[in-house]
Design an enzyme around this catalytic site. Structure first.
Site, PDB file in Angstrom:
ATOM      1  CG  ASP A 117      -1.901  -1.129   1.239  1.00 28.93           C
ATOM      2  OD1 ASP A 117      -1.919  -1.885   0.241  1.00 28.93           O
ATOM      3  OD2 ASP A 117      -2.650  -1.273   2.209  1.00 28.93           O
ATOM      4  CG  ASP A 153       2.095   0.290 -10.013  1.00 27.50           C
ATOM      5  OD1 ASP A 153       2.032   0.057  -8.782  1.00 27.50           O
ATOM      6  OD2 ASP A 153       1.196   0.869 -10.630  1.00 27.50           O
ATOM      7  CD  GLU A 195       5.533  -8.663 -11.374  1.00 26.20           C
ATOM      8  OE1 GLU A 195       5.481  -9.266 -10.279  1.00 26.20           O
ATOM      9  OE2 GLU A 195       6.535  -8.665 -12.108  1.00 26.20           O
TER      10      GLU A 195
HETATM   11  N1  SAH Z   1       1.153  -8.808  -2.830  1.00 28.88           N
HETATM   12  C1  SAH Z   1      -0.088  -8.906  -3.570  1.00 28.88           C
HETATM   13  C2  SAH Z   1      -1.153  -7.929  -3.060  1.00 28.88           C
HETATM   14  C3  SAH Z   1      -0.763  -6.467  -3.135  1.00 28.88           C
HETATM   15  S1  SAH Z   1      -1.984  -5.388  -2.433  1.00 28.88           S
HETATM   16  C4  SAH Z   1       0.176  -8.694  -5.048  1.00 28.88           C
HETATM   17  O1  SAH Z   1       1.233  -8.180  -5.395  1.00 28.88           O
HETATM   18  O2  SAH Z   1      -0.676  -9.058  -5.857  1.00 28.88           O
HETATM   19  C5  SAH Z   1      -1.308  -5.107  -0.830  1.00 28.88           C
HETATM   20  C6  SAH Z   1      -1.820  -6.131   0.201  1.00 28.88           C
HETATM   21  O3  SAH Z   1      -1.124  -5.918   1.401  1.00 28.88           O
HETATM   22  C7  SAH Z   1      -3.304  -5.962   0.517  1.00 28.88           C
HETATM   23  O4  SAH Z   1      -3.946  -7.218   0.432  1.00 28.88           O
HETATM   24  C8  SAH Z   1      -3.306  -5.398   1.938  1.00 28.88           C
HETATM   25  O5  SAH Z   1      -4.435  -5.802   2.669  1.00 28.88           O
HETATM   26  C9  SAH Z   1      -2.024  -5.963   2.494  1.00 28.88           C
HETATM   27  N2  SAH Z   1      -1.417  -5.146   3.542  1.00 28.88           N
HETATM   28  C10 SAH Z   1      -1.137  -3.825   3.422  1.00 28.88           C
HETATM   29  N3  SAH Z   1      -0.576  -3.361   4.545  1.00 28.88           N
HETATM   30  C11 SAH Z   1      -0.476  -4.416   5.400  1.00 28.88           C
HETATM   31  C12 SAH Z   1       0.007  -4.559   6.722  1.00 28.88           C
HETATM   32  N4  SAH Z   1       0.484  -3.514   7.377  1.00 28.88           N
HETATM   33  N5  SAH Z   1      -0.054  -5.774   7.288  1.00 28.88           N
HETATM   34  C13 SAH Z   1      -0.563  -6.832   6.611  1.00 28.88           C
HETATM   35  N6  SAH Z   1      -1.048  -6.754   5.355  1.00 28.88           N
HETATM   36  C14 SAH Z   1      -1.005  -5.562   4.750  1.00 28.88           C
END
Ligand code: SAH
Length: 213
Positions: A117, A153, A195
């Site tokens: 995030d 990205d 990705e």
């Molecule tokens: N890694 C995956 C998802 C990316 S989206 C991919 O590349 O397809 C980012 C994910 O991280 C989300 O599902 C969100 O809920 C989780 N996330 C974000 N911050 C987090 C945190 N502090 N602890 C645990 N999960 C987290």
């Protein structure tokens, strides 16, 4: 990633053998959970888990743990794993901030952060999973030569992350602003769900590999 609330997801996680309950109880003894001494690799914020399940299939001698804060997302990973019957993967529903309560010093070999995030507001910078604060948490649970691999990205998040490396006294091992046009770093790359999505939209994928000094 935030899916609509999936009714029953918390209950499913509570009963699922691959979702580790009370993970703090395993601090310092994760090898017992897997029944072997193989290295432990984490993905923090693993979403629906495609990346991690692919790696677990390819590398039976590595133990993988996926960490995800939302149960509605984690259930998708659990559903996927049901067909695969993988012995070397587990999941934890937790907020990554508390990772030092769950893993002991030197317990983790490798950490993946994929499309974390961005937390674009300055006042939320500490929540970014590549912030100095998080890098210090990782160094408290990782082996001496443990490596963090980060893909995104997001230009601003990547620039911020590169800045945090020396501030936290970590070393940049490799970086690219365009992973899919970088022969060396693209070799063996396993794509994540995000990705694939961003690549389709034409976004270049950035990647850095770092370790503690
Ligand atoms: N890694 C995956 C998802 C990316 S989206 C991919 O590349 O397809 C980012 C994910 O991280 C989300 O599902 C969100 O809920 C989780 N996330 C974000 N911050 C987090 C945190 N502090 N602890 C645990 N999960 C987290």
């Amino acid at each position: 990633m935030r899916l609509r609330n999936v009714p029953g997801s918390r209950e499913m996680i509570a009963e699922h053998p691959l979702a580790v309950k009370n993970p703090e109880e395993h601090k310092g003894c994760w090898s017992e959970v897997f029944g072997n001494e193989n290295p432990i690799f984490l993905e923090i914020g693993m979403g629906k888990g495609q990346f991690l399940t692919t790696l677990a299939l390819e590398n039976p001698n590595i133990n993988y743990i996926g960490i995800e804060k939302y149960s509605s997302v984690l259930v998708r990973a659990l559903e996927k794993c049901e067909e695969l019957e993988l012995p070397n993967i587990r999941f934890i529903r937790m907020e990554a901030e508390y990772i030092e309560n769950v893993f002991d010093n030197d317990e983790v070999d490798h950490i993946y952060l994929n499309f974390s995030d961005p937390w674009p507001k300055d006042r939320h910078a500490k929540r970014r999973l590549t912030s100095e604060r998080f890098l210090h948490r990782y160094e408290n649970i990782m082996k001496r030569d443990g490596v963090v691999e980060f893909k995104t990205d997001n230009d601003d998040l990547f620039a911020f992350s590169l800045e945090q490396v020396p501030i936290a006294e970590w070393t940049l091992i490799a970086q690219t602003f365009d992973l899919h046009n970088d022969d060396k770093l693209a070799e063996g790359n396993v794509m994540t769900e995000y990705e694939k999505k961003f690549l389709k939209l034409g976004h270049p994928i950035h990647k850095m590999i770092i370790k503690k000094d």
